[in-house]
Design a protein around this motif. Sequence first.
Motif, PDB file in Angstrom:
ATOM      1  N   ASN A  96       0.857  -1.184   0.000  1.00 43.81           N
ATOM      2  CA  ASN A  96       0.000   0.000   0.000  1.00 43.81           C
ATOM      3  C   ASN A  96       0.892   1.231   0.000  1.00 43.81           C
ATOM      4  O   ASN A  96       1.645   1.470   0.948  1.00 43.81           O
ATOM      5  CB  ASN A  96      -0.910   0.001   1.232  1.00 43.81           C
ATOM      6  CG  ASN A  96      -2.002   1.038   1.137  1.00 43.81           C
ATOM      7  OD1 ASN A  96      -1.826   2.091   0.525  1.00 43.81           O
ATOM      8  ND2 ASN A  96      -3.149   0.750   1.750  1.00 43.81           N
ATOM      9  N   LYS A  97       0.847   1.995  -1.091  1.00 49.05           N
ATOM     10  CA  LYS A  97       1.724   3.163  -1.203  1.00 49.05           C
ATOM     11  C   LYS A  97       1.416   4.209  -0.139  1.00 49.05           C
ATOM     12  O   LYS A  97       2.297   4.954   0.281  1.00 49.05           O
ATOM     13  CB  LYS A  97       1.579   3.772  -2.596  1.00 49.05           C
ATOM     14  CG  LYS A  97       2.055   2.847  -3.719  1.00 49.05           C
ATOM     15  CD  LYS A  97       1.909   3.513  -5.086  1.00 49.05           C
ATOM     16  CE  LYS A  97       2.401   2.581  -6.199  1.00 49.05           C
ATOM     17  NZ  LYS A  97       2.261   3.208  -7.537  1.00 49.05           N
ATOM     18  N   LYS A  98       0.151   4.247   0.290  1.00 47.32           N
ATOM     19  CA  LYS A  98      -0.224   5.243   1.291  1.00 47.32           C
ATOM     20  C   LYS A  98       0.354   4.902   2.646  1.00 47.32           C
ATOM     21  O   LYS A  98       0.703   5.785   3.435  1.00 47.32           O
ATOM     22  CB  LYS A  98      -1.750   5.334   1.361  1.00 47.32           C
ATOM     23  CG  LYS A  98      -2.257   6.438   2.273  1.00 47.32           C
ATOM     24  CD  LYS A  98      -3.778   6.501   2.237  1.00 47.32           C
ATOM     25  CE  LYS A  98      -4.285   7.597   3.174  1.00 47.32           C
ATOM     26  NZ  LYS A  98      -5.773   7.668   3.180  1.00 47.32           N
TER      27      LYS A  98
END
Length: 746
Positions: free
Chosen positions: A423-425
């Motif tokens: 998850n890039k976030k």
Amino acid sequence: MDVGLTMSNSAPGEESSFELAKKVIQKFVQRQVFSETKIELALVLFGTDSTDNPLSQDGQYQNIRVHRHLRIPDCELLIEIENQVQPESKEGDWLDALVVCMDLLHTETKGKKYDCLNIALLTDLNTQTNEESLEVIINNLTQSGITMQFFLPFPVEEDKEGQGDSERRDPGHPGTGKGLSREQKKNMELVKEMMLSLDVEDGLDEIHTFRNAIEELCMFKRVERRPVAWPCQLTIGSSLSIRIVGYKAVTDEKPKKMWITVDAQSHQKDDVKRETVYCLDDDNETEVQKDDIIQGFRYGSDIVPFSKVDQEQMKYKHDGKCFAVLGFTKQSAIHRHQFMGSQILKIFAARDDEHAGVALSALIRALNELQMVAIVRYAYNRTSNPQVGAAFPCIKQDSECLMYVQLPFMEDLRHFTFPSLENKKFTPSDAQLSAVDSLIDSMMLVEEDENGEQRDLFKPHRIPNPAFQRHFQCLHHRAVSPGTPLPPIEPWLKAALDRPEVITERCQDPLDVLKRKFPLTEVEKKKKLKTSAQIFGKESEESEAKKVKEDEAEEYNLANIAEAPVIVFISLFGCGDPRVLPVCQQLTHRIEQLLSNKNTQYYMKSITCIQAFREQSVKLANAEHYNSYLQSLKGSIPNRGLEVFWELLVQDGLTLISKDEVEGSTVSKAEANQFLVAEEQKEEAAPAPVEDTGDVDDLVSVQCLFLTCLYFYSNTCLCNCCDSNGVKTISCVSTWGVCDVLSSQI
């Protein structure tokens, strides 16, 4: 067991020797009862007020009573120990009691086959003893092959010089605080002499304390199983065959004793008679003989009958037991998560076949050197279904064997697709990853000892099944104390599956670091949008009354009365009522009401209504209304989000009524079968948004005109926001939104 006067003595706050000795006997008998062994037990008490033994003649062997003769222990013995074995007021000679036990074993084992004879003596040794017969007793014990065990309230090293009273006394020893008495020291020397004279290695190791015995016996003994050999032929191709024998190494253990129905008063199985009667589902419940019924297999919405002959022919047939090698593969190709089945077999060569031993050993060593496994076809016997499994080589210092593990077929595999964990976030930092690694390292259940060898801190193979232990604990309590509440779980059983204390202490610091690296923040809930009535602070009495009605309606569960429309529908539709269309419309309206509540319970009620709709339509040869409704229902499934309901409908096979069922139907059999097949949803490009080029001034004028019309509209207002005269209230005029139904009507 000694039940004499001195056994009842105890220090303040401590259990007496009698209570501890009684617990030892109870725990031991429990293990024998629930392990279902063939061990026979007898119970002899000495120090009793009465005398009852075969040797009590001419005033000898007094105050000794044979409480129970030699036989397999049962719950009756547990109840007798609980209620009848009590402390008494006399003293008995433990050597005389030993002679009575030897005579009992000699007399009651004549003609029996046995493996060993053993006498366990529980006493505090605080009695006067006639030591003149000690040498004769030792000789008779040796000749008869009888082994001895002593259970005392103090350890065997109690009388060593240089130890203080507090150090000498075992925590479970209910002494007087003054060390051993003179009789105890004297009897202790006799016990040592006896145990060292018997032909047993480390004889003093058979002298136990009450406390240690209770700890060792607290665990219920597992049911002992004799290994059952499975002889077969290991075949490789058509020309190589090796005689083998298989044994279960690991299997799922289940309690042997099952629940049975007994009479509540007599507790006897024979007092309850069970009869099974088969009846037709009609008004008279006509009884049907067992010979007039057959088994049926549900296939969709239909039931396919199968006779016993059909069932026998339906079974998969093969040539019988086999262990055939289909091929070989690398061990790395067989993953641990693919192991299945409830047992693991150890495959050895036949004992009396030297050639088989050489051949199987060569195969095992070749597989081990090449790091490969054999893929085999395994069938236990002619009636069992065949399996495909992997045979792993297993080489130990004293044995060689193949370990067979079952592998899955195609239908046994479950293929699931899960989203990626990336998850890039929320990407963890290096410090966070390091903190998790440290926690995992601190919780490793394997560590190296001083010699650099790895040892297990947690040993599952030595942990008993807690469910079994609790099961037997409650059975024993209910047997000896009927009518009383069941006891709580024993502390040692709770701690059996706890994390080792070493791990708990070691992981505290990594856990603290983990909390700092992953801080938790409270997320505020989003504010709910307010209505105009809440903003102006004026809610009409009508809305209050409406809210009360809605609250009352929540208690009125529509799903609980879904059977009522079905009954009414069948009574009207089934009797040929001329109002067929209104009746169908009323039922479909009720179905739509149920489907508006998106819950499995309401879905099942809806399916019940649809099933009744279909059955009555077929019965009266009227398929038009049912087919029309079901087709419209299918078309609305995607828009209404009723995919779960449709899956349940497909499982029950409630499809359209075809021509084969009703002559007047316009649906063919193929179309009816295809109706439940999910259609591929074609992705259609969303139409480009149409740009509104209207004049803003015209829009404002239309809105003003519309509000003016709304104000003077004196008929029924459908949005429940007008007074009795149809005049718009301020709470509605103050908002721009107006319901679509009202605007279309104006």
